[in-house]
Design a protein around this motif. Structure first.
Motif, PDB file in Angstrom:
ATOM      1  N   GLU A  85       0.840  -1.048   0.089  1.00 42.79           N
ATOM      2  CA  GLU A  85       0.080  -0.008  -0.031  1.00 42.79           C
ATOM      3  C   GLU A  85       0.870   1.290  -0.037  1.00 42.79           C
ATOM      4  O   GLU A  85       0.524   2.151  -0.736  1.00 42.79           O
ATOM      5  CB  GLU A  85      -0.749   0.140   1.006  1.00 42.79           C
ATOM      6  CG  GLU A  85      -1.718   1.106   1.384  1.00 42.79           C
ATOM      7  CD  GLU A  85      -2.775   1.094   2.398  1.00 42.79           C
ATOM      8  OE1 GLU A  85      -3.742   1.909   2.420  1.00 42.79           O
ATOM      9  OE2 GLU A  85      -2.700   0.092   3.119  1.00 42.79           O
ATOM     10  N   TYR A  94      -1.287  -9.938  -4.776  1.00 44.54           N
ATOM     11  CA  TYR A  94      -2.957  -9.907  -4.721  1.00 44.54           C
ATOM     12  C   TYR A  94      -3.213 -11.490  -4.575  1.00 44.54           C
ATOM     13  O   TYR A  94      -4.103 -11.725  -3.835  1.00 44.54           O
ATOM     14  CB  TYR A  94      -3.509  -9.047  -5.551  1.00 44.54           C
ATOM     15  CG  TYR A  94      -3.286  -7.733  -5.237  1.00 44.54           C
ATOM     16  CD1 TYR A  94      -3.906  -7.063  -4.157  1.00 44.54           C
ATOM     17  CD2 TYR A  94      -2.415  -7.033  -6.024  1.00 44.54           C
ATOM     18  CE1 TYR A  94      -3.609  -5.839  -4.097  1.00 44.54           C
ATOM     19  CE2 TYR A  94      -2.139  -5.431  -5.770  1.00 44.54           C
ATOM     20  CZ  TYR A  94      -3.105  -5.060  -4.698  1.00 44.54           C
ATOM     21  OH  TYR A  94      -2.507  -3.787  -4.396  1.00 44.54           O
ATOM     22  N   GLN A 121      -8.971  -5.628  -5.818  1.00 40.64           N
ATOM     23  CA  GLN A 121      -7.994  -4.509  -5.993  1.00 40.64           C
ATOM     24  C   GLN A 121      -6.808  -4.621  -6.939  1.00 40.64           C
ATOM     25  O   GLN A 121      -6.617  -3.842  -7.642  1.00 40.64           O
ATOM     26  CB  GLN A 121      -7.105  -4.535  -4.221  1.00 40.64           C
ATOM     27  CG  GLN A 121      -7.815  -3.910  -3.320  1.00 40.64           C
ATOM     28  CD  GLN A 121      -8.120  -2.300  -3.383  1.00 40.64           C
ATOM     29  OE1 GLN A 121      -9.259  -1.927  -3.832  1.00 40.64           O
ATOM     30  NE2 GLN A 121      -7.067  -1.647  -3.276  1.00 40.64           N
TER      31      GLN A 121
END
Length: 250
Positions: free
Chosen positions: A138, A157, A179
């Motif tokens: 992030e 992911y 995401q």
């Protein structure tokens, strides 16, 4: 200068820039081949390629060392199920002095440690490293304009979603899939997109949404078919048959 040379020789600029970068760092060619093999579930072949084509004594830059240790670690893990070798090489990747432009490799190595513990069924340890890698990712994405050159981070992911799915946290797994898919759409890339759509479909089914799950199984199947990913195609067909869905016809 490259634009002028390309214009005179009638060569695309991208071809020239790729050649210049590869000539400057020939290891880049090997790393690209390894990445391609990994996208095709050929980690054992990727591991053998690294051993054959690269000599650790000849590596010079932090970029090369970190790539080498990460790829040796992940291919040892996935291709040969060698847990101790994987952990050693991930630790070595993390120990190489870091540079701001290659910190994404630290994220991959951290996630790799989580994956190693996951495969060893040490869920608490795996959770610690998966969460750490997500936090690092992030922060990295907040500082990065584009991650196309570091597309391998997309695997985070999928692997992390797979972990959360395995421990029954299907909503968390679905969020991670979404995401990853969203970021790929923004960057107009499709690296590992078939696996992300597959994992999304599986978790949708586990959450009771079989209609949407079937749709995304079709998306995953189409992408797997286009990329020649026969292993994933087989998994998708098996899932759809087990879940009483209409198996896609290719």
């Amino acid at each position: 200068m490259l634009l002028e040379i390309g214009s005179r020789l009638n060569i695309e600029f991208s071809e020239l820039s790729d050649y210049v970068f590869q000539t400057k760092n020939p290891n880049t060619v090997v790393f690209e081949q390894v990445r391609l093999l990994r996208s095709q579930f050929k980690d054992k072949e990727a591991h053998e390629l690294l051993k054959e084509k690269m000599n650790i004594g000849e590596l010079q830059t932090a970029y090369d060392y970190k790539h080498y240790y990460y790829y040796i670690g992940i291919t040892s893990l996935i291709g040969n199920t060698n847990f101790s070798d994987a952990l050693y090489n991930f630790d070595m990747a993390l120990s190489v002095e870091n540079e701001p432009n290659i910190d994404f490799l630290n994220i991959l190595a951290t996630n790799g440690i989580g994956l190693t513990y996951f495969m060893q069924e040490e869920q608490d340890k795996a959770l610690t490293y998966f969460e750490k890698s997500l936090s690092q990712l992030e922060d990295y994405l907040n500082r990065t304009v584009s991650f196309k050159e570091n597309i391998e981070i997309m695997k985070i992911y999928f692997t992390t979603a797979k972990f959360y799915s395995a421990i029954g946290e299907y909503s968390r797994a679905l969020y991670l899939c979404n995401q990853g898919i969203m970021l790929q759409k923004e960057e107009h890339t499709n690296y590992d997109l078939d696996r992300l759509y597959y994992e999304k479909a599986f978790n949708l089914f586990q959450l009771g949404n079989s209609k949407k799950a079937e749709k995304y199984y079709y998306c995953a199947g189409s992408l797997a078919d286009m990329s020649g990913n026969t292993i994933l195609s087989g998994v998708i067909k098996k899932d759809m048959a087990n879940f009483n869905m209409t198996v896609y016809p290719f």
